[in-house]
Write a protein that holds these residues in place. Structure first.
Motif, short mmCIF file in Angstrom:
data_model
loop_
_atom_site.label_atom_id
_atom_site.label_comp_id
_atom_site.label_asym_id
_atom_site.label_seq_id
_atom_site.Cartn_x
_atom_site.Cartn_y
_atom_site.Cartn_z
N TRP A 182 -98.29 23.15 52.09
CA TRP A 182 -96.86 22.84 51.96
C TRP A 182 -96.60 22.03 50.69
O TRP A 182 -95.64 22.27 49.96
N ARG A 183 -97.46 21.08 50.41
CA ARG A 183 -97.28 20.25 49.22
C ARG A 183 -97.39 21.08 47.94
O ARG A 183 -96.70 20.79 46.95
N ARG A 184 -98.25 22.09 47.96
CA ARG A 184 -98.38 22.95 46.77
C ARG A 184 -97.17 23.85 46.58
O ARG A 184 -96.77 24.13 45.45
N ARG A 185 -96.58 24.30 47.67
CA ARG A 185 -95.54 25.33 47.59
C ARG A 185 -94.11 24.79 47.70
O ARG A 185 -93.16 25.45 47.27
N GLU A 186 -93.95 23.61 48.28
CA GLU A 186 -92.63 23.14 48.71
C GLU A 186 -91.59 23.12 47.60
O GLU A 186 -90.46 23.58 47.78
N GLN A 187 -91.94 22.64 46.43
CA GLN A 187 -90.94 22.50 45.38
C GLN A 187 -90.46 23.83 44.82
O GLN A 187 -89.37 23.91 44.22
N ASP A 188 -91.23 24.89 45.00
CA ASP A 188 -90.85 26.20 44.46
C ASP A 188 -90.27 27.14 45.50
O ASP A 188 -90.01 28.31 45.20
N LEU A 189 -90.07 26.67 46.73
CA LEU A 189 -89.57 27.55 47.78
C LEU A 189 -88.12 27.94 47.53
O LEU A 189 -87.31 27.12 47.07
N LEU A 190 -87.81 29.18 47.83
CA LEU A 190 -86.42 29.64 47.79
C LEU A 190 -85.69 29.10 49.02
O LEU A 190 -86.30 28.71 50.02
N SER A 191 -84.38 29.09 48.96
CA SER A 191 -83.60 28.55 50.09
C SER A 191 -83.87 29.34 51.36
O SER A 191 -83.96 28.76 52.46
N LEU A 192 -84.03 30.66 51.24
CA LEU A 192 -84.32 31.48 52.40
C LEU A 192 -85.68 31.10 53.00
O LEU A 192 -85.84 31.03 54.22
N GLU A 193 -86.65 30.83 52.13
CA GLU A 193 -87.97 30.44 52.59
C GLU A 193 -87.92 29.07 53.27
O GLU A 193 -88.62 28.82 54.26
N ARG A 194 -87.10 28.17 52.75
CA ARG A 194 -86.96 26.85 53.37
C ARG A 194 -86.37 26.96 54.77
O ARG A 194 -86.83 26.29 55.70
N ASP A 195 -85.37 27.81 54.91
CA ASP A 195 -84.76 28.00 56.23
C ASP A 195 -85.78 28.59 57.21
O ASP A 195 -85.86 28.18 58.37
N TYR A 196 -86.53 29.55 56.72
CA TYR A 196 -87.57 30.21 57.53
C TYR A 196 -88.61 29.18 57.97
O TYR A 196 -89.00 29.11 59.15
N ALA A 197 -89.04 28.34 57.02
CA ALA A 197 -90.04 27.31 57.34
C ALA A 197 -89.48 26.26 58.29
O ALA A 197 -90.18 25.78 59.19
N ALA A 198 -88.21 25.91 58.11
CA ALA A 198 -87.60 24.88 58.97
C ALA A 198 -87.60 25.30 60.43
O ALA A 198 -87.87 24.49 61.33
N ARG A 199 -87.32 26.58 60.68
CA ARG A 199 -87.32 27.08 62.06
C ARG A 199 -88.73 27.00 62.65
O ARG A 199 -88.92 26.61 63.81
N LYS A 200 -89.72 27.36 61.85
CA LYS A 200 -91.09 27.32 62.35
C LYS A 200 -91.57 25.88 62.54
O LYS A 200 -92.30 25.58 63.50
N LEU A 201 -91.18 25.00 61.64
CA LEU A 201 -91.57 23.59 61.78
C LEU A 201 -90.95 22.97 63.03
O LEU A 201 -91.58 22.16 63.71
#
Length: 492
Positions: A182-201
């Protein structure tokens, strides 16, 4: 007796004696195997314990997920399947003794400390032996500000005596691995990817709070795979919406319309009209299932060429890769956890059990084929077709209802066998030869043809929807798994 005859007789007796000696004195079984001598703790592979190994150890402690599986395996000096403080102590002691294991042993005994015998640091193992990555059991500095807010409260694994110990250790290790990803990828995530990750988190947090340890572990593995392999960057909106359509198909299975069809109150048309509505809303496609044509155009030369290419990649799969993939499926703990999520007969209606194991298999196939998706899909298709004659010989009534008895290596339930796994891989692979839109059209036409052939019966409509869920899972993941991310994540 003449001299020539005596010589001939002596020769015959000598041959008989030689054959008898060869038969009874020589070993009768000769096994060709390749082995290597491994020094545990020799992290840089220079056949000695030195400060260079400590430098790699420091890198590992700072970034656990960035050290290869092979190096991590050699760091498990006490061979307890954990990377723990004792492993660190043993390696530091070996280096402090100038790389002399007997000196390190004597120094430890002088301090009244336990220390392995020097020979125990050497392992003579076959090259084909599968070496699972040990679980991380060291303190993790990132726990305090992790996106997994509960990570800091997890106790570090200390032993692996019970099933719960194993789950706890795997959860801790997987949580650390995800946090690193997550620390490696977080800053480059697209908004859609952030929403997707938020649901899983959010789901992970709920599972952790509820103490659902097995499901928590699988949810963490899924997050790790997302963080380490997936990217939706440069993908079309169509691809991104495939999972939205998949989730709507699951809703169709739970819908009042489907329940009415199942009870015989209505025919199949309203159910597929609901599917057509989701196709239009989710993907902008117009479908009339009553008028849907056959799945393939038999006059298209391009179809035959693509089929020939697909067969080429299947038939050209290397035996060593095939064996490596089988070893992975037989011994990789993460895969064995995910493939163990099975259900009673007809209870996995929404095809929840297949996707994550197939993601892991495809990732391993990609690693073996150096990031070539077509080769990976061909290799995986051949693996899915492995015949297990000894399993086939067991009467079906004697087999557990929760296993894919066609192939014990694959995910699924008794009613599915390897079917949904193959749907995942085949339609994922078709996206490598055709556009995602064309692949989806082919999938819908194929499933509709099967539904017609089944005389529009309820079980056939159920499988229409379930097969499409498997197809969509494969299409999305084969398209969005980034080979560059897979090959950048150390495994060798």
């Amino acid at each position: 007796m003449k001299q020539p005859f005596k010589l001939f007789l002596a020769a015959i007796l000598l041959v008989i004696a030689g054959l008898a000696y060869w038969k009874f004195a020589f070993p009768t079984h000769r096994i060709v195997t390749r082995s290597e001598l491994i020094m545990l703790g020799d992290l840089d592979g220079d056949h000695r314990w030195s400060k260079a190994d400590l430098a790699i150890l420091d890198q590992f402690i700072a970034a656990p997920a960035q050290v290869s599986d092979a190096v991590a395996w050699k760091l498990d000096l006490n061979q307890n399947r954990l990377i723990d403080s004792e492993d660190v102590r043993l390696l530091r002691a070996l280096v402090a003794a100038g790389g002399a294991p007997y000196v390190a042993e004597e120094s430890a005994h002088a301090r009244h400390e336990m220390f392995p015998r020097p020979r125990e640091f050497y392992r003579y193992v076959t090259s084909a032996e599968y070496r699972p990555r040990p679980l991380w059991a060291l303190p993790y500095a990132g726990a305090a500000d992790s996106v997994l807010r509960w990570l800091a409260s997890l106790p570090r694994p200390a032993r692996l005596l019970t099933y719960e110990d194993e789950l706890d250790a795997a959860i801790y290790s997987e949580a650390v691995r995800f946090d690193q990803g997550w620390r490696r990828r977080e800053q480059d995530l697209l908004s859609l990817e952030r929403d997707y990750a938020a649901r899983k988190l959010a789901r992970v947090a709920a599972l952790q709070a509820a103490g659902e340890k097995f499901e928590l572990l699988l949810a963490l593995i899924e997050l790790v795979e997302d963080a380490e392999t997936l990217t939706t960057r440069d993908q079309s909106e169509f691809v991104l919406h495939l999972l939205i359509f998949r989730d709507h198909l699951r809703e169709v299975l739970r819908s009042p319309a489907y329940a009415d069809f199942q009870a015989g109150r209505i025919d199949w048309r309203p159910v597929l009209q609901l599917v057509a509505l989701h196709l239009q809303q989710d993907l902008g496609l117009e479908y009339d299932f009553e008028k849907l044509g056959p799945p393939r155009n038999l006059t298209s030369v391009e179809n035959y060429l693509q089929r020939a290419e697909w067969q080429y990649y299947k038939s050209s799969a290397r035996e060593e890769d095939f064996r490596a993939l089988i070893a992975f499926a037989q011994h990789e703990p993460r895969y064995l956890r995910t493939v163990s999520r099975t259900s009673r007969r007809l209870q996995d209606r929404e095809v929840e059990n297949h996707n994550l194991p197939m993601v892991l298999l495809f990732r391993e196939a990609l690693r073996l084929t150096h990031g070539d998706k077509k080769k990976a899909a061909g290799l995986l298709d051949e693996a899915i077709r492995i015949p297990f004659g000894w399993i086939k010989s067991i009467p079906a009534a004697k087999l557990p209802g929760s296993l894919a008895y066609e192939n014990f290596l694959l995910p699924g339930n008794k009613e599915d066998g390897a079917d949904k796994s193959r749907h995942w891989n085949v339609f994922g692979a078709i996206c490598l030869y055709k556009s995602p839109r064309e692949a989806l059209d082919l999938a819908l036409k194929r499933e509709m043809q099967d539904f017609r052939d089944g005389h529009y019966a309820e079980p056939e409509l159920r499988e229409f929807l379930r097969d499409m869920i498997g197809n969509l899972n494969g299409m999305f993941h084969v398209l969005t798994i980034d080979p560059a991310l897979v090959t950048a994540t150390p495994a060798e």
